[in-house]
Design an enzyme around this catalytic site. Structure first.
Site, PDB file in Angstrom:
ATOM      1  N   GLY A 119      -7.987  -1.349   4.940  1.00 19.20           N
ATOM      2  CA  GLY A 119      -7.646  -1.001   3.570  1.00 19.20           C
ATOM      3  C   GLY A 119      -6.198  -1.366   3.315  1.00 19.20           C
ATOM      4  N   GLN A 124       1.818  -1.434  -0.694  1.00 16.99           N
ATOM      5  CA  GLN A 124       2.003  -2.088   0.598  1.00 16.99           C
ATOM      6  C   GLN A 124       2.265  -3.589   0.451  1.00 16.99           C
ATOM      7  OE1 GLN A 124      -1.593   0.006   2.536  1.00 16.99           O
ATOM      8  NE2 GLN A 124      -0.168  -0.319   4.238  1.00 16.99           N
ATOM      9  N   CYS A 152      -1.628   2.054  10.508  1.00 24.64           N
ATOM     10  CA  CYS A 152      -1.237   1.651   9.163  1.00 24.64           C
ATOM     11  C   CYS A 152      -0.580   0.285   9.237  1.00 24.64           C
ATOM     12  CB  CYS A 152      -0.269   2.677   8.573  1.00 24.64           C
ATOM     13  SG  CYS A 152       0.322   2.254   6.919  1.00 24.64           S
ATOM     14  N   LEU A 153      -0.944  -0.605   8.319  1.00 28.98           N
ATOM     15  CA  LEU A 153      -0.359  -1.942   8.318  1.00 28.98           C
ATOM     16  C   LEU A 153       1.127  -1.915   8.014  1.00 28.98           C
ATOM     17  CD1 LEU A 153      -3.162  -3.971   6.503  1.00 28.98           C
ATOM     18  CD2 LEU A 153      -2.873  -3.512   8.942  1.00 28.98           C
ATOM     19  N   HIS A 170      -6.606   7.838   3.475  1.00 29.34           N
ATOM     20  CA  HIS A 170      -5.362   7.168   3.867  1.00 29.34           C
ATOM     21  C   HIS A 170      -4.785   6.369   2.697  1.00 29.34           C
ATOM     22  CE1 HIS A 170      -2.905   4.941   7.018  1.00 29.34           C
ATOM     23  NE2 HIS A 170      -2.834   4.098   6.003  1.00 29.34           N
ATOM     24  N   GLU A 171      -5.641   5.614   2.000  1.00 35.08           N
ATOM     25  CA  GLU A 171      -5.157   4.755   0.916  1.00 35.08           C
ATOM     26  C   GLU A 171      -4.727   5.570  -0.302  1.00 35.08           C
ATOM     27  OE1 GLU A 171      -4.458   1.842   1.703  1.00 35.08           O
ATOM     28  OE2 GLU A 171      -5.606   1.848   3.565  1.00 35.08           O
ATOM     29  N   HIS A 200      -1.301   6.757   0.276  1.00 35.07           N
ATOM     30  CA  HIS A 200      -0.294   5.720   0.030  1.00 35.07           C
ATOM     31  C   HIS A 200       0.159   5.727  -1.427  1.00 35.07           C
ATOM     32  CE1 HIS A 200       0.661   3.297   3.485  1.00 35.07           C
ATOM     33  NE2 HIS A 200      -0.610   3.111   3.809  1.00 35.07           N
TER      34      HIS A 200
END
Length: 213
Positions: free
Chosen positions: A71, A76, A122-123, A164-165, A168
């Protein structure tokens, strides 16, 4: 494998989603950058159905694919707007692909509901991972790129991805859900592994470019 695109079952879907081929590469922001720490603005009514919003979604799919993510939220890639994309396996034999704008997470009644502790990364915290408690079921309501109402429901790992998203877009990282010791450990992991993660991303981007000249 059961595949759902935008929450709807489909027969098949390409391993590399078509959005990836249309996207332009954008840099993924990292922990410490201010854009990751402020709540994102809503997608305005006038932005739905525009080429600009569609292009942003394509770009986000490409960045997510290159970084091997499940995701990716708009902040991000440095864009302060409530939007995320996903291409996520749920751990139960299903794959979920799509995007959602202005998502609202249905907050479950946690009384008597068991939280599942599992490893999360996480990216924007490249190379690090930690155990984070999340609910095993999640529902997110919002809109697709054309402004049509959308409901995305997830179980198991996909439920974790949705939570998670949405975090963000509120300016929250998974690091914020860790103890002080676990957070320090995750940041040490990032320091040790970040260079290798970026090397792999460059290699994946080069392979993708060679395959799609």
């Amino acid at each position: 494998m059961n595949v759902r695109v935008q929450g709807r079952p489909v027969g098949t879907h390409p391993t590399v989603p078509p959005e990836v081929g249309r996207g332009a590469m954008r840099r993924i922001t990292e922990v410490g950058e201010e854009v990751l720490r402020r709540p994102c603005r809503e997608v305005a009514a006038t932005e739905f159905g525009t080429p600009e919003l569609a292009a942003l979604i394509d770009d986000m799919f490409l960045a997510m694919h290159v970084a091997e993510g499940a995701g990716l939220a708009a902040n991000q890639v440095g864009v302060d707007v409530r939007l995320f994309v996903f291409d996520c396996l749920d751990g139960l034999g299903g794959r979920h692909v799509g995007h959602i704008a202005n998502p609202v997470l249905d907050v479950p009644d946690l009384a008597g509901r068991r939280l599942i502790e599992d490893v999360e990364g996480c990216l924007s915290v490249p190379g690090a991972s930690a155990v984070v408690p999340r609910t095993a079921h999640a529902v997110v309501r919002g809109f697709d790129k054309d402004g049509a109402p959308l409901v995305i429901e997830g179980e198991d790992y996909f439920a974790r991805c949705l939570q998670h998203e949405v975090d963000h877009l509120s300016g929250t990282l998974y690091l914020d859900r860790l103890s002080k010791r676990s957070r320090k450990d995750a940041l040490r992991q990032m320091e040790d592994r970040r260079a290798g993660v970026f090397e792999r991303r460059v290699m994946r981007q080069e392979r993708l470019a060679a395959a799609n000249p």
